[in-house]
Design a protein around this motif. Structure first.
Motif, PDB file in Angstrom:
ATOM      1  N   ALA A 151       4.629   7.192 -19.924  1.00 39.38           N
ATOM      2  CA  ALA A 151       3.903   5.932 -19.972  1.00 39.38           C
ATOM      3  C   ALA A 151       3.198   5.761 -21.314  1.00 39.38           C
ATOM      4  CB  ALA A 151       2.893   5.871 -18.834  1.00 39.38           C
ATOM      5  N   ARG A 152       3.265   4.567 -21.834  1.00 36.35           N
ATOM      6  CA  ARG A 152       2.614   4.230 -23.099  1.00 36.35           C
ATOM      7  C   ARG A 152       1.930   2.884 -22.951  1.00 36.35           C
ATOM      8  NH1 ARG A 152       3.368   8.733 -23.591  1.00 36.35           N
ATOM      9  NH2 ARG A 152       4.806   9.829 -24.914  1.00 36.35           N
ATOM     10  N   ARG A 153       0.819   2.714 -23.628  1.00 38.79           N
ATOM     11  CA  ARG A 153       0.140   1.422 -23.642  1.00 38.79           C
ATOM     12  C   ARG A 153       0.496   0.731 -24.946  1.00 38.79           C
ATOM     13  NH1 ARG A 153      -5.958   2.102 -22.107  1.00 38.79           N
ATOM     14  NH2 ARG A 153      -5.796  -0.139 -22.159  1.00 38.79           N
ATOM     15  N   PRO A 154       1.062  -0.462 -24.879  1.00 41.94           N
ATOM     16  CA  PRO A 154       1.496  -1.151 -26.104  1.00 41.94           C
ATOM     17  C   PRO A 154       0.325  -1.475 -27.023  1.00 41.94           C
ATOM     18  CG  PRO A 154       1.669  -2.605 -24.207  1.00 41.94           C
ATOM     19  CD  PRO A 154       1.295  -1.252 -23.687  1.00 41.94           C
TER      20      PRO A 154
ATOM     21  N   GLY B 234       0.795  -1.217   0.000  1.00 43.11           N
ATOM     22  CA  GLY B 234       0.000   0.000   0.000  1.00 43.11           C
ATOM     23  C   GLY B 234       0.830   1.270   0.000  1.00 43.11           C
ATOM     24  N   ASP B 235       2.124   1.144  -0.317  1.00 46.41           N
ATOM     25  CA  ASP B 235       2.993   2.317  -0.372  1.00 46.41           C
ATOM     26  C   ASP B 235       2.615   3.207  -1.554  1.00 46.41           C
ATOM     27  OD1 ASP B 235       4.311   1.185   1.732  1.00 46.41           O
ATOM     28  OD2 ASP B 235       6.012   0.447   0.550  1.00 46.41           O
ATOM     29  N   ARG B 236       2.883   4.495  -1.418  1.00 45.56           N
ATOM     30  CA  ARG B 236       2.662   5.418  -2.530  1.00 45.56           C
ATOM     31  C   ARG B 236       3.759   5.197  -3.570  1.00 45.56           C
ATOM     32  NH1 ARG B 236      -0.874   9.557  -2.459  1.00 45.56           N
ATOM     33  NH2 ARG B 236       0.431  10.625  -3.945  1.00 45.56           N
ATOM     34  N   LEU B 237       3.384   5.100  -4.819  1.00 43.55           N
ATOM     35  CA  LEU B 237       4.337   4.805  -5.880  1.00 43.55           C
ATOM     36  C   LEU B 237       4.460   5.946  -6.880  1.00 43.55           C
ATOM     37  CD1 LEU B 237       3.265   1.117  -6.371  1.00 43.55           C
ATOM     38  CD2 LEU B 237       5.353   1.938  -5.292  1.00 43.55           C
ATOM     39  N   ASP B 238       3.893   7.094  -6.561  1.00 43.80           N
ATOM     40  CA  ASP B 238       3.919   8.225  -7.487  1.00 43.80           C
ATOM     41  C   ASP B 238       5.332   8.562  -7.953  1.00 43.80           C
ATOM     42  OD1 ASP B 238       1.312   8.170  -6.715  1.00 43.80           O
ATOM     43  OD2 ASP B 238       1.266  10.182  -5.892  1.00 43.80           O
ATOM     44  N   ASP B 239       6.280   8.560  -7.021  1.00 41.69           N
ATOM     45  CA  ASP B 239       7.653   8.927  -7.369  1.00 41.69           C
ATOM     46  C   ASP B 239       8.347   7.864  -8.206  1.00 41.69           C
ATOM     47  OD1 ASP B 239       7.335  11.297  -5.992  1.00 41.69           O
ATOM     48  OD2 ASP B 239       8.194  10.494  -4.129  1.00 41.69           O
ATOM     49  N   ALA B 240       7.857   6.638  -8.157  1.00 36.28           N
ATOM     50  CA  ALA B 240       8.482   5.545  -8.901  1.00 36.28           C
ATOM     51  C   ALA B 240       7.990   5.482 -10.341  1.00 36.28           C
ATOM     52  CB  ALA B 240       8.214   4.218  -8.213  1.00 36.28           C
ATOM     53  N   LEU B 241       6.951   6.229 -10.659  1.00 34.92           N
ATOM     54  CA  LEU B 241       6.349   6.166 -11.997  1.00 34.92           C
ATOM     55  C   LEU B 241       6.593   7.456 -12.759  1.00 34.92           C
ATOM     56  CD1 LEU B 241       2.908   4.669 -10.982  1.00 34.92           C
ATOM     57  CD2 LEU B 241       4.864   3.447 -11.919  1.00 34.92           C
ATOM     58  N   ASP B 242       6.917   7.318 -14.031  1.00 35.95           N
ATOM     59  CA  ASP B 242       7.024   8.462 -14.926  1.00 35.95           C
ATOM     60  C   ASP B 242       5.792   8.434 -15.828  1.00 35.95           C
ATOM     61  OD1 ASP B 242       7.628  10.507 -16.623  1.00 35.95           O
ATOM     62  OD2 ASP B 242       9.471   9.614 -17.417  1.00 35.95           O
TER      63      ASP B 242
END
Length: 78
Positions: A25-28, A13-21
């Motif tokens: 982000a693109r959807r294949p 349940g940790d915040r992951l905002d900083d781990a994501l760009d």
């Protein structure tokens, strides 16, 4: 961050905002490619009638119908 670390943090349940760009982000397989298709006028008229009934554009109707057909054929066909 490795995938396992990400999964552990997510499950905790940790915040992951900083781990994501999210900007990168693109959807294949969702890149748009233009195709041109010629239909007889009776087909276009039928598409327009159906699109109007559903309250969508002709293009949206065609996209949905083709996607539904491809999904019905199963993932091995995609």
């Amino acid at each position: 961050m490795k995938a396992r670390e990400f999964e552990r943090a997510f499950e905790a349940g940790d915040r992951l905002d900083d781990a994501l760009d999210l900007e990168a982000a693109r959807r294949p397989n969702l890149e748009m490619r233009r195709v041109n298709v010629d239909f007889p006028s009776w087909v276009v008229e039928g598409l327009d009638r159906e699109a109007k009934k559903l309250g969508v554009t002709r293009q949206s109707l065609i996209k949905v119908w083709i996607a539904q057909k491809l999904e019905a054929e199963g993932p091995s066909r995609l």
